[in-house]
Enzyme design. Structure first.
Site, PDB file in Angstrom:
ATOM      1  N   ALA A 124       0.594  -1.159  -0.012  1.00 21.42           N
ATOM      2  CA  ALA A 124       0.004  -0.086   0.193  1.00 21.42           C
ATOM      3  C   ALA A 124       0.851   1.268   0.029  1.00 21.42           C
ATOM      4  O   ALA A 124       0.116   2.360   0.378  1.00 21.42           O
ATOM      5  CB  ALA A 124      -1.001  -0.009   1.100  1.00 21.42           C
ATOM      6  N   ALA A 125       2.044   1.052  -0.225  1.00 21.20           N
ATOM      7  CA  ALA A 125       2.914   2.387  -0.239  1.00 21.20           C
ATOM      8  C   ALA A 125       2.400   3.190  -1.166  1.00 21.20           C
ATOM      9  O   ALA A 125       2.506   4.749  -0.775  1.00 21.20           O
ATOM     10  CB  ALA A 125       4.327   1.981  -0.647  1.00 21.20           C
ATOM     11  N   GLY A 126       2.035   3.062  -2.463  1.00 20.11           N
ATOM     12  CA  GLY A 126       1.695   4.207  -3.245  1.00 20.11           C
ATOM     13  C   GLY A 126       0.378   4.878  -2.901  1.00 20.11           C
ATOM     14  O   GLY A 126       0.215   6.128  -3.083  1.00 20.11           O
ATOM     15  N   ASP A 127      -0.491   4.056  -2.260  1.00 23.00           N
ATOM     16  CA  ASP A 127      -1.792   4.594  -1.758  1.00 23.00           C
ATOM     17  C   ASP A 127      -1.476   5.322  -0.767  1.00 23.00           C
ATOM     18  O   ASP A 127      -2.071   6.594  -0.582  1.00 23.00           O
ATOM     19  CB  ASP A 127      -2.888   3.486  -1.456  1.00 23.00           C
TER      20      ASP A 127
END
Length: 293
Positions: A240-243
């Site tokens: 979930a890094a991008g989110d």
């Protein structure tokens, strides 16, 4: 207030030493079910980063749908306009290896039934500081939400994932696009992130390209260009890094922070998230982000 018009899934996550190749079976060491989906993830990330968030999307009438709704609400996300539709909720089958890398299969479920924003959803978008969009809903729905934002004078922030051709009618209504380097290359045909940034600025007023451990690039049509380094940490799970980055970035922009400060805030949030397993479960609080900075 920030609104998110996007997907909600139940993530079915298998943890393995090494992801299987085609035709290969491997033994996993752990399995978890975690509410996720790019839309829900961004909503939770923004709420935890310190702002009011309304989520607009759909879940099914199954047990997963009820759990997704409860998870969003517990995180502080307003779910009054979250639709419940007949059938299963969306799911994402995720394999996470010991290097923190992942591969994902998404089955849209209820998300596929969202074909346009309702009048109530358009009103929520119009009352927002910005609306966050992704591409896990049908394209016509994303275009409809972007147009609703443009008509109301609300900036639409697009995460172009999963990567696919982007019609002009969508990009004409988008204020900021935030691809990762692979998505930027797929959209523009330019492998070099700097060149991809220039090409995207021909279509969208502002661009942020995330580069993983190499940080992020920012550009605007006003001529401003920035490169902000990533916070160096040991990644456990990058799911979930991008989110997390996008949700935190939207909060920082809503607070009126200049571009470089907003990017550093978002980078700190993303760095915290990759040190934990899971998607929505990995996202940091505002206090944690401030402490990291």
């Amino acid at each position: 207030m920030i609104s998110v018009f996007g997907s909600a899934n139940m993530d079915l996550v298998a943890y393995v030493d090494q992801a299987p190749k085609r035709g290969e079976t491997v033994t996993g060491r752990m399995f978890r079910t975690v509410p996720g989906g790019k839309g829900a993830n961004q909503a939770i990330a923004a709420a935890r980063a310190g702002t009011e968030v309304s989520f607009l999307g759909a879940v099914g009438d199954d047990a997963f749908g009820a759990e997704i709704r409860d998870t969003l609400a517990v995180a502080g996300v307003n779910v009054e306009r979250l639709r419940q539709v007949p059938g299963p909720s969306g799911i994402a089958h995720i394999v996470v290896d010991d290097d923190g890398g992942n591969s994902i299969i998404v089955v849209p479920g209820a998300n596929g039934q969202v074909t346009a924003p309702s009048e109530e959803e358009r009103a929520v978008i119009a009352a927002s500081a910005s609306v966050l969009l992704q591409l896990e809903l049908p394209m016509e729905a994303v275009i409809g939400a972007a147009r609703a934002a443009r008509e109301a004078g609300v900036p639409a922030v697009l995460t172009p994932a999963p990567a696919q051709p982007l019609p002009d009618e969508l990009l004409d209504a988008v204020a900021l696009i935030v691809p990762n380097e692979h998505e930027a290359a797929a959209i523009t045909g330019a492998a070099d992130p700097g060149e991809a940034l220039s090409r995207l600025l021909e279509r969208v007023p502002e661009v942020v390209i995330t580069l993983g451990s190499e940080g992020a690039l920012y550009g605007s049509r006003s001529g401003e260009r920035l490169r902000v380094p990533a916070v160096q940490v040991e990644a456990v799970d990058t799911t979930a890094a991008g989110d997390t980055f996008v949700g935190a970035l939207a909060v920082a922009r809503a607070e009126g922070r200049p571009a470089e400060e907003a990017l550093r805030f978002a980078s700190a949030a993303a760095a915290l998230s990759v040190q934990r397993e899971g998607a929505s479960t990995s996202m940091p609080s505002r206090a944690e982000i401030d402490a990291a900075l």
